[in-house]
Write an enzyme that holds these catalytic residues in place. Structure first.
Site, PDB file in Angstrom:
ATOM      1  N   GLU A 282     -11.483   1.374 -11.244  1.00  0.00           N
ATOM      2  CA  GLU A 282     -11.077   0.385 -12.252  1.00  0.00           C
ATOM      3  C   GLU A 282     -11.852   0.487 -13.565  1.00  0.00           C
ATOM      4  OE1 GLU A 282      -9.426  -0.625  -8.504  1.00  0.00           O
ATOM      5  OE2 GLU A 282     -11.549  -0.387  -9.001  1.00  0.00           O
TER       6      GLU A 282
ATOM      7  N   ARG B  30       1.022   3.894  -3.327  1.00  0.00           N
ATOM      8  CA  ARG B  30       0.424   5.202  -3.062  1.00  0.00           C
ATOM      9  C   ARG B  30       1.477   6.284  -2.825  1.00  0.00           C
ATOM     10  NH1 ARG B  30      -5.379   4.453  -0.389  1.00  0.00           N
ATOM     11  NH2 ARG B  30      -5.695   2.216  -0.633  1.00  0.00           N
TER      12      ARG B  30
ATOM     13  N   GLU C 212       0.822  -1.211   0.000  1.00  0.00           N
ATOM     14  CA  GLU C 212       0.000   0.000   0.000  1.00  0.00           C
ATOM     15  C   GLU C 212       0.854   1.259   0.000  1.00  0.00           C
ATOM     16  OE1 GLU C 212      -3.047   0.260  -0.520  1.00  0.00           O
ATOM     17  OE2 GLU C 212      -4.043  -1.597   0.055  1.00  0.00           O
TER      18      GLU C 212
ATOM     19  N   ASP D 273      -5.281  -9.462  -8.208  1.00  0.00           N
ATOM     20  CA  ASP D 273      -5.446  -8.639  -9.405  1.00  0.00           C
ATOM     21  C   ASP D 273      -4.156  -8.096  -9.998  1.00  0.00           C
ATOM     22  OD1 ASP D 273      -5.116  -7.112  -7.130  1.00  0.00           O
ATOM     23  OD2 ASP D 273      -6.818  -5.791  -7.471  1.00  0.00           O
TER      24      ASP D 273
END
Length: 662
Positions: free
Chosen positions: A564, A300, A296, A428
Site C-alpha cells: 500500500e 487476484r 479474494e 478499505d
C-alpha cells in the site's frame, strides 16, 4: 580356551568381563590376528566391504542431520551436531562460520554490484539526477541477502549508510518541500488527467529496445529471483513457503502464477510470461470442488486474467476469465442484493462465511471493476448487471457522514450498525472502488462520485487526527461506530494514492493536501522502525509531550510485504515528479532486500523492531509479486507510456484495467 583342543585350532572368546580386560591387550590382539588369518580371502573381502559401507552410512547420516536442522549456518535446531561438541570445538566452529560468511558476503557483493556501479554513475552524470539523499552512487545493493544488521555499541545504534535518514523526519518537520509548503501538481482544465501520450499504438512490453533505470533493473532481479524459487518448489500451487520450500493451497488455482502474470508482462520478462501463459493454457482449471472467497478470487485471479488479456490481447486469458466469472455468479443469488461471500466453484453453492452471518463490506463492494470489465470484454451484460445492483443497493443504505461499518449481511442486506468504521481491514477498498468505478465508467455514474466525496468529508470530520510530537496526519478508526481509536493499519496507506488520483480527476485541492501529508506518515511508519520496514498496525501517540509518534504492540510488529505505501508513492511521483517519493521507495525496497530476502525467495517477517532477529513467517504472499514489486517498478520508470493513468485504472490487486469512455 576350550580344553583338549589342539592349540592350532583354538579360538579366544572375548566376553567383555573384567578377566578379559585387565591388562591382556596383547593376547586380545594375538587372538584377533589368528582369527583373521584363518579367514578365507572372500570372508575378509566381505568384512572389509561391510566396514566401508558402515563408514559411508555414518558420513551420510551426519550430512543428513545437518541439512535437517537448517542447511545454512546459524539455522540449526536443538539437535544440531554442535550440541555434541565441547565448548572449545564449538567456539572454533563459530569462528570458522563467521569467517566463511564474511568471505561469501564480500564475494557476493562484488559480483552483484560491480557492473551496476559503473552504469549508475554514468546515468547520474548523463541525466543529472543525484542518488537518494545521503547515499553514495554505486551502493545499489540488489541482493545483499548476506548482510548483517547494524552493530550496536553501548545501546546506541550505528548509523546505517543504506538508510541515511535514520529515524528522523527527513526535512525537519516541514511539509514535503524545502520551504515547508505543500507543492501540488498542476491540474488540468476540466476533469481529465494530463498524460503525455505520444502514440495510440499498442505498447510493446517485450520490445528488446526498452530502456530501464538501474532501480527498475534491481526490482526486475528481485521478481525473477522470487519467481525462480517459486517455480522450483511450488509451481502450479497457490502459495509458496520459502523457508521450508514447500507449498500449500488456498483455492487450488495456481494463485501466485495468475496473480503475477501481468507483472511479468509490464516488466518485459518474456521468459517468465511465456512460462505462465503455457501453464494457464494447459493446466489452469476452475472445475474444483472447492469453496472460494468471492472477493479474494475476484481481485487476484479474475483481475489478473483480465489484465493479462488487455496487455497481450491473447484470448486464452479472456476465456479463462469468462469461465471463472460464470462460476462466481451464484454468489449474487442471495435474499437481498448483497452477494454471499463464498461459493463452491464446481457446485455453485454460495453461502455466508463460516465464521458468522455477515460479509465484510469491502468483500462485496470490491468486485465491481472486474465484473464490469468482464462484461465489456465478453459482451455479456450479466456480470455488470449483477454488480450494478450491489453498488446501487449499498448507495441507498444509511451511512455515518459517508462512512460505512465493516460488516454487512447478505440475507438482510443491511449493515451491522455496531461494527467498527475503518479504512483498514474489511473496510478499505469500498472507498477505493467508489472513486475507481467512477473513473472506469468515464465519470458517468455520478452517485459513485457523490458517495466518495461524502466519505472524504466523513474522514475529515471523524477520523483525521495529528500525532504527537511530530504532527503526523493519520486516519484513525471508530470502534463500534462511535469511539475514536488512534489505530491505523498499513492497509490504510492506499488512501494517499487514491486521494491523489481523485485530485487529478478534478476533485478538490484539499484532497491532494491531505494525500501529501498522509504519504509522509506512511513513509515514517517505515522510516521510524529499526529495520526500515513498517509494522502491520501502528497506534499514534495523542499525549502532548510524547517522545515518539508511533506505538507498536508486539502482536502488530510483523510485516507481510504489503504494497500500500509503495502504491501511494507511485501515484504521488507520477503526478508530482517529486524525486523524494522515489528516494523513499528505494529505501523501502532496499529494506525488503536486506531483511526479507532469503535463500528460498522472500518471506514475511515477525518483528520489524528487531534488526538482529526479525524472524521469518515462511510465507510469500502472492501480492508481493502482483503488487509490491509492480508498483516499485512503475515508481522507478521514466516512461510516460507505461500504464498511463488516463487509459488504465488499477484494481485493488494492482491489475490495470482499461477506462471506458462510453
Amino acid at each position: 580356551m576350550f580344553e583338549g583342543t589342539p592349540r592350532q585350532n583354538q579360538m579366544s572368546v572375548i566376553s567383555g568381563f573384567d578377566e578379559y580386560s585387565n591388562g591382556k591387550d596383547y593376547k586380545k590382539r594375538q587372538s584377533i590376528i589368528r582369527v583373521w588369518k584363518r579367514l578365507s580371502s572372500l570372508q575378509r573381502s566381505v568384512i572389509c566391504f561391510v566396514l566401508l559401507l558402515g563408514g559411508i552410512s555414518a558420513l551420510y547420516l551426519v550430512t543428513s542431520v545437518r541439512q535437517l536442522h537448517g542447511g545454512r549456518w546459524g539455522h540449526a535446531g536443538p539437535s544440531d551436531l554442535r550440541d555434541f561438541l565441547d565448548s572449545d570445538e564449538r567456539q572454533k566452529m563459530e569462528r570458522e562460520k563467521r569467517e566463511y560468511i564474511q568471505q561469501m558476503k564480500q564475494k557476493l557483493a562484488k559480483q552483484q554490484v560491480g557492473d551496476i556501479v559503473k552504469k549508475n554513475k554514468e546515468m547520474i552524470r548523463r541525466q543529472r539526477k543525484g542518488p537518494p539523499s545521503g547515499m553514495k552512487a554505486g551502493k545499489v545493493d540488489q541482493g545483499l541477502d548476506g548482510d548483517q544488521p547494524p552493530v550496536e555499541d553501548k545501546g546506541q545504534p550505528v548509523r546505517d549508510e543504506r538508510f541515511p535518514n535514520g529515524n528522523e523526519d527527513e526535512d525537519n518537520g516541514k511539509d514535503d518541500s524545502v520551504d515547508g509548503n505543500l507543492n501540488l501538481p498542476p491540474k488540468s482544465a476540466g476533469d481529465d488527467l494530463i498524460v503525455d501520450q505520444m502514440s495510440n499504438e499498442p505498447y510493446d512490453y517485450f520490445n528488446s529496445k526498452r530502456e530501464f533505470t538501474e532501480q527498475q533493473k534491481a526490482v526486475q532481479d528481485a521478481f525473477k529471483f522470487a519467481w525462480k524459487e517459486y517455480k522450483k518448489y511450488a509451481w502450479g500451487h497457490d502459495e509458496y513457503h520459502p523457508i521450508s520450500k514447500t507449498h500449500s493451497e488456498w483455492f487450488g488455482v495456481g494463485l501466485t502464477i495468475v496473480d503475477s502474470i501481468d507483472t511479468a508482462i509490464i516488466m518485459g520478462l518474456k521468459d517468465e510470461y511465456l512460462e505462465a501463459r503455457e501453464w494457464v493454457d494447459k493446466s489452469l482449471t476452475f472445475d474444483k470442488d472447492k469453496d472460494v472467497n468471492l472477493f479474494e478470487i475476484t481481485i487476484r485471479a479474475l483481475g489478473g486474467l483480465l489484465s493479462a488479456y488487455h496487455l497481450t490481447n491473447d484470448d486464452v486469458f479472456k476465456e479463462k476469465a469468462r469461465d471463472l466469472g460464470n462460476r462466481l455468479l451464484p454468489c449474487f443469488k442471495s435474499p437481498s442484493n448483497v452477494p454471499f461471500s463464498d461459493v463452491n466453484l464446481r457446485t455453485g453453492h454460495a453461502h455466508p462465511p463460516r465464521w458468522g452471518p455477515d460479509s465484510s463490506t469491502s468483500e462485496v463492494t470490491t468486485i465491481q471493476l472486474e465484473f464490469r470489465d468482464l462484461s465489456r470484454v465478453t459482451n455479456d451484460g450479466r456480470y455488470e448487471h449483477a454488480i450494478n445492483v450491489v453498488s446501487e443497493h449499498v448507495h441507498n443504505l444509511p451511512k455515518k457522514d459517508g462512512l460505512v461499518p465493516i460488516f454487512i449481511n447478505a440475507n438482510t442486506g443491511s449493515f451491522r450498525s455496531s461494527a467498527t468504521i475503518t479504512f483498514g481491514a474489511r473496510g478499505d477498498s469500498y472507498y477505493e472502488y467508489l472513486l475507481k468505478q467512477w473513473i472506469q465508467t468515464g465519470k458517468k455514474k455520478e452517485y459513485l462520485k457523490q458517495d466518495y466525496m461524502a466519505a472524504i468529508e466523513g474522514i475529515k470530520t471523524h477520523l483525521l487526527k495529528e500525532s504527537e510530537p511530530s504532527k503526523l496526519l493519520y486516519i484513525g478508526e471508530l470502534l463500534g461506530g462511535r469511539s475514536f481509536s488512534p489505530k491505523m493499519d498499513h492497509l490504510v496507506c492506499f488512501m494517499p494514492g487514491t486521494m491523489a488520483l481523485g485530485y487529478q480527476n478534478g476533485l478538490p485541492k484539499d484532497h491532494m493536501e491531505i494525500a501529501t501529508r498522509l504519504t509522509r506518515t506512511c513513509y515514517e511508519m517505515y522510516n521510524k522502525m529499526p529495520t526500515k520496514l513498517s509494522p502491520e498496525i501502528v497506534y499514534f501517540n495523542q499525549a502532548p509531550g510524547s517522545s515518539d509518534d508511533l506505538i507498536v504492540k508486539p502482536l502488530d510488529s510483523h510485516n507481510l510485504l504489503r504494497p500500500e505505501t509503495v502504491e501511494s508513492l507511485f501515484y504521488m511521483y507520477r503526478f508530482t515528479k517529486d524525486k523524494k517519493y522515489r528516494e523513499w521507495g528505494w529505501q523501502i525496497f532496499r529494506a525488503f532486500m536486506k531483511y526479507t530476502k532469503i535463500d528460498g525467495g522472500f518471506s514475511s517477517i515477525n518483528n520489524v523492531k528487531s534488526p538482529s532477529n526479525p524472524g521469518f513467517k515462511d510465507k510469500l504472499e502472492s501480492f508481493f509479486l502482483a503488487e509490491t514489486l509492480k508498483y516499485l517498478f512503475l515508481l522507478f520508470s521514466d516512461d510516460p507510456q507505461l500504464i498511463p493513468l488516463d487509459k488504465y485504472v488499477f484494481n485493488s490487486e494492482a491489475h490495470p484495467l482499461p477506462i471506458y469512455t462510453e
